[in-house]
Design a protein around this motif. Sequence first.
Motif: not given
Length: 415
Positions: A66, A15, A60-62, A209-210, A52, A213
């Motif tokens: 997001v 992140d 999952v990262y962001g 965005t998640e 993300s 992704a």
Amino acid sequence: MSGDERSRLLGAAVDDALADALGEVAASVRGGRVADYIPELADADPDGFGVSIASVLGRVYGAGDVAAEFTIQSASKPFVYAFASDELGGEAVHRRVGVEPSGEPFNAISLDAQGRPENPFINAGAIVTTSLVPAADADERFARIRDALSRFAGRELDLDDEVYRSEAVTGHRNRALAGLALAVGSLATADVDSATDPYFRQCSLVVTTEDLALMGATLANGGVHPLTRDRVVSERAARDTLSVMATCGMYDRSGAWAFRVGMPAKSGVGGGIVAVRPGEFGVGVYSPPLDEAGNSLRGVAMLEALSDRFGLHMFDHTRVPTSPVGEASVDRETRTVTLALRGELDFLAAEQAVHDAGRLVLHVDARALRLDFTDVTLITAVAEQLLRTTAAAAEEAGLDVEFPGAPQGFDRGIG
């Protein structure tokens, strides 16, 4: 430190790396213009910016915005294409739409020598692809598309009715493109509205965005959602979709994109971009101001920065492959060579294993060969073919061959 604490620490590191890149791009990239030819899109916050990443392992990262919601717009096109290809087969789809980069803007009139739109990602080709989804009418067609895109995202996607109505009222050029496709025999519906109405609605689905992704990660994972484990489309449909994304996903900037970023991607005029590192992860980026080609200006810059900083270009190859042979041993008394294979066996790994087996068999004048698959986690079709062929050749040369732990049916046709 516990396993959970280590996981959170590593997640925070990713992140933070994303946040650093996002901050640098936000500070250095200015300009662009929020899309206004669809009136409802003109209200988007020009300062919204988020990214993300979702891995095929389900993490999952962001960083940034997001949670900001926006309409998917043309970033829907790869997923509808994958769905149609899975439903009908690639050949049926490509009788009506091509796979060549058009080199023209997204809304251009672009037909090949056979009368097909050049590819499924320009508007004319996307409308044809939407028309191919089997359904009794426009409502059922959209319902099926919405369900498919929701499965890609791993949750039910909502429709932005105001954006849909805005697109429908102003979508005269898209109706004209559909009419041209109907006239040349590419459209799969009997009338324009049966194709364009579901198309306007698919573009008006709301994502973050998640979501993008995870949708990209589903393609990266061969069509299987990394969290729900739902097989959304076949591996072949996912592969074909990534191929077209790599060459056509960024419209008339696709060549520059392939050169600078080197990841299959698709943009939308709502400010979203979905990009994919096959076999590894999907990326979703959001920033509404667009460049002259209709791609998110800061989104493009963000993905360029990530590709350069983290070596994500598909033609980067700086890693030395790990040996697929965990241990090689020779029983001198029985003259048996044993190769303990491990990990994921692809073409390169199988080629190395075959080389090692041949070298050892000749060195000790072996009478038997054991290929131990106990620690193998995955074997691709080409790797299995190479190893089966090697085993058959060994038996033909008079060696006894064994395959402890081999996939079911591996020894079929050998011996």
